[in-house]
Design a protein around this motif. Structure first.
Motif, mmCIF file in Angstrom:
data_model
loop_
_atom_site.group_PDB
_atom_site.id
_atom_site.type_symbol
_atom_site.label_atom_id
_atom_site.label_comp_id
_atom_site.label_asym_id
_atom_site.label_seq_id
_atom_site.Cartn_x
_atom_site.Cartn_y
_atom_site.Cartn_z
ATOM 1 N N THR A 63 62.272 74.502 28.825
ATOM 2 C CA THR A 63 60.895 74.734 29.278
ATOM 3 C C THR A 63 60.929 75.898 30.265
ATOM 4 O OG1 THR A 63 60.980 73.330 31.241
ATOM 5 C CG2 THR A 63 60.418 72.239 29.148
ATOM 6 N N GLY A 64 59.792 76.184 30.864
ATOM 7 C CA GLY A 64 59.720 77.285 31.822
ATOM 8 C C GLY A 64 60.783 77.175 32.905
ATOM 9 N N THR A 65 61.066 75.968 33.344
ATOM 10 C CA THR A 65 62.076 75.751 34.375
ATOM 11 C C THR A 65 63.439 76.276 33.918
ATOM 12 O OG1 THR A 65 60.848 73.808 35.120
ATOM 13 C CG2 THR A 65 63.141 73.964 35.832
ATOM 14 N N TRP A 68 63.501 79.969 34.375
ATOM 15 C CA TRP A 68 63.873 80.396 35.739
ATOM 16 C C TRP A 68 65.390 80.453 35.871
ATOM 17 C CZ3 TRP A 68 60.667 76.094 38.644
ATOM 18 C CH2 TRP A 68 59.332 76.481 38.762
ATOM 19 N N PHE A 90 54.671 76.001 42.220
ATOM 20 C CA PHE A 90 55.599 76.562 41.240
ATOM 21 C C PHE A 90 56.546 77.557 41.906
ATOM 22 C CE2 PHE A 90 52.372 74.509 38.824
ATOM 23 C CZ PHE A 90 53.121 73.829 37.881
ATOM 24 N N ASN A 141 51.084 83.986 38.313
ATOM 25 C CA ASN A 141 49.891 83.138 38.367
ATOM 26 C C ASN A 141 50.308 81.766 38.902
ATOM 27 O OD1 ASN A 141 46.949 82.953 37.340
ATOM 28 N ND2 ASN A 141 47.886 81.122 36.471
ATOM 29 N N THR A 143 49.945 78.344 39.298
ATOM 30 C CA THR A 143 49.163 77.359 38.566
ATOM 31 C C THR A 143 48.657 76.239 39.473
ATOM 32 O OG1 THR A 143 50.771 77.857 36.845
ATOM 33 C CG2 THR A 143 49.187 76.138 36.355
ATOM 34 N N ASP A 170 57.670 85.132 37.164
ATOM 35 C CA ASP A 170 57.266 83.915 36.475
ATOM 36 C C ASP A 170 55.880 84.175 35.891
ATOM 37 O OD1 ASP A 170 55.983 81.539 35.835
ATOM 38 O OD2 ASP A 170 56.841 80.406 37.500
ATOM 39 N N VAL A 172 54.668 82.104 33.461
ATOM 40 C CA VAL A 172 54.525 80.927 32.590
ATOM 41 C C VAL A 172 53.055 80.649 32.281
ATOM 42 C CG1 VAL A 172 55.046 78.489 32.243
ATOM 43 C CG2 VAL A 172 56.686 79.931 33.450
ATOM 44 N N GLN A 195 54.339 76.085 26.055
ATOM 45 C CA GLN A 195 53.168 75.185 26.106
ATOM 46 C C GLN A 195 51.988 75.714 26.899
ATOM 47 O OE1 GLN A 195 55.769 74.970 28.069
ATOM 48 N NE2 GLN A 195 55.467 73.701 29.867
ATOM 49 N N LYS A 196 51.999 76.998 27.226
ATOM 50 C CA LYS A 196 50.831 77.521 27.952
ATOM 51 C C LYS A 196 50.147 78.551 27.055
ATOM 52 C CE LYS A 196 52.406 75.400 31.927
ATOM 53 N NZ LYS A 196 52.897 75.566 33.283
HETATM 54 C C1 LIG Z 1 54.110 75.260 33.942
HETATM 55 C C2 LIG Z 1 54.741 76.239 34.884
HETATM 56 C C3 LIG Z 1 56.120 76.286 35.135
HETATM 57 C C4 LIG Z 1 57.094 75.259 34.692
HETATM 58 O O1 LIG Z 1 57.202 75.076 33.434
HETATM 59 P P1 LIG Z 1 57.884 73.803 32.745
HETATM 60 O O2 LIG Z 1 57.667 74.221 31.346
HETATM 61 O O3 LIG Z 1 57.134 72.601 33.151
HETATM 62 O O4 LIG Z 1 59.301 73.774 33.118
HETATM 63 C C5 LIG Z 1 56.611 77.291 35.933
HETATM 64 N N1 LIG Z 1 55.813 78.180 36.496
HETATM 65 C C6 LIG Z 1 54.481 78.161 36.323
HETATM 66 C C7 LIG Z 1 53.652 79.190 37.004
HETATM 67 C C8 LIG Z 1 53.914 77.186 35.513
HETATM 68 O O5 LIG Z 1 52.586 77.164 35.342
#
Ligand SMILES: *Cc1c(COP(=O)(O)O)cnc(C)c1O
Length: 396
Positions: A63-65, A68, A90, A141, A143, A170, A172, A195-196
């Motif tokens: 995932t986004g994490t 990173w 975040f 951004n 979130t 970031d 995401v 997923q975004k």
């Molecule tokens: C959702 C989000 C993340 C984390 O993403 P995961 O997919 O939940 O690991 C990181 N940074 C931002 C800005 C986000 O909106």
């Protein structure tokens, strides 16, 4: 509880039918040439969405994490200096990750609701004549607060200070929904997830590396195995993966990029601006301020709306789910209980948005907040009538 309602959380987003189908595939042999016909177009598509010519795009089952972690572990060594602002949950979590990786993290504390102060970054970088800082981190951004930051201004501050640090962003909750210019802003590493803006389920970390960031991987000493881009490079060269790829989701990503590029990135961004402007008009009509401190930092993908003092904003989210089967976002971290969030990114229309605003009004009225039913909806309707989506589409 009806699962037919759209969600209004800032990710995961609503999934278009086309993408659900694209993910639903029979098993293929990921060592067959067929896999390359998914992998390469998916990477090319992401590169175009990033507005980059040369970025190397990596796709991990994560995932986004995980994105990173890919960014920092492939470029940095223990003790390296990292400059980063904390202005929401975040950015806070990326900072925590850097600290746990034994990086020397210099934090610029920013009030939650404000953007990243590029000029402060510039001062710190100018003072760092020994170039101890190896990476500048920015959450494009936030979130948690619905705040966007000016990445071009951060790049300009870095250039003005003549500082060679990498710029890691970031994106995401912005990439694929709000303008993001990997090359234009001189971004070295961009991080997102499936997923975004890409409108899929969670499951992919998507990361772009500039040639400069990519070159750091040889000297970077942070431990990495699963997220080692050198293994990915070897795999990609053979249209393969260093382990078993999530083929269906990657096919979804390929298709999502096709969708975004077919709509036209500028049209996608204009759609988000238009929908977001309607949501902001609704909040204004309710007399409820946004967490975003000024109009120039208001996000087009999520609005964090402040509830009156003494009212627990989380109740809005709980009640909406219990009574109406609709999901809004809770406040996170420092703004927990003080804001609720309306996510408006990904696959969304003005008509869907109006249903979310109408639901929020019912919820707030149920909970005794002084909301006139229809007031926010009407404000958004006026904006959507004045800027019809179809006319925008025809003009494009
Ligand atoms: C959702 C989000 C993340 C984390 O993403 P995961 O997919 O939940 O690991 C990181 N940074 C931002 C800005 C986000 O909106």
């Amino acid at each position: 509880m009806s699962f037919q309602n759209p969600v209004f959380i800032p990710g995961p987003t609503n999934i278009p039918e086309v993408l659900r189908k694209a993910c639903d595939m029979p098993t293929i042999d990921h060592r067959s040439p067929l896999f390359g016909s998914i992998l390469h177009p998916a990477r090319d598509g992401v590169r175009q969405v990033l507005k980059s010519k040369n970025a190397e795009v990596y796709i991990f089952p994560s995932t986004g994490t995980g994105g990173w972690e890919t960014a920092i572990t492939n470029t940095l060594s223990p003790g390296d200096g990292v400059l980063v602002a904390r202005n929401g949950m975040f950015s806070h979590r990326w900072i925590d990750m850097c600290q746990r990786h034994d990086l020397d993290v210099q934090i610029v504390e920013v009030p939650w609701g404000s953007g990243i102060p590029a000029e402060r970054y510039g001062e710190i970088l100018k003072a760092d004549s020994a170039h101890r800082i190896k990476a500048v981190l920015a959450t494009h951004n936030e979130t948690a607060t619905g705040v966007k930051s000016d990445i071009a201004a951060i790049r300009a501050a870095m250039d003005q200070a003549n500082h060679p640090a990498l710029l890691m962003v970031d994106g995401v909750s912005s990439i694929g929904s709000m303008d993001f210019q990997f090359d234009g802003w001189g971004v070295d590493v961009a991080v997102t997830g499936s997923q975004k803006g890409f409108m899929l389920t969670a499951g992919l970390a998507i990361v772009g590396f500039s040639p400069k960031a990519h070159a750091m991987t040889a000297s970077a000493k942070l431990h990495r195995t699963f997220f080692d881009i050198r293994d990915m490079d070897k795999g990609y060269a053979n249209s393969a993966f260093p382990y078993t790829p999530p083929v269906g989701l990657m096919n979804g990503l390929k298709t999502a990029c096709d969708m975004l590029l077919a709509e036209g990135l500028d049209n996608v961004f204009a759609r988000h601006t238009r929908i977001a402007t309607g949501v902001r008009a609704a909040a204004d009509a309710w007399g409820m301020p946004l967490c975003a401190a000024s109009s120039d930092v208001q996000s087009d993908t999520v609005s964090a709306i402040c509830t009156p003092d003494g009212f627990d904003a989380t109740k809005i989210v709980t009640h909406a789910a219990d009574r109406y089967g609709v999901a809004f976002g809770v406040g996170l971290g420092d703004v927990s209980g003080k804001v609720f969030r309306i996510g408006h990114l990904g696959s969304l229309t003005d008509v869907m948005t109006l249903s979310g605003l109408a639901t929020a009004e019912m919820v707030m009225a149920d909970l005794g907040l002084p909301i006139q039913l229809g007031s926010g909806v009407a404000a958004a309707q006026e904006h959507y009538r004045a800027t019809p989506a179809q006319a925008q589409k025809d003009a494009a």
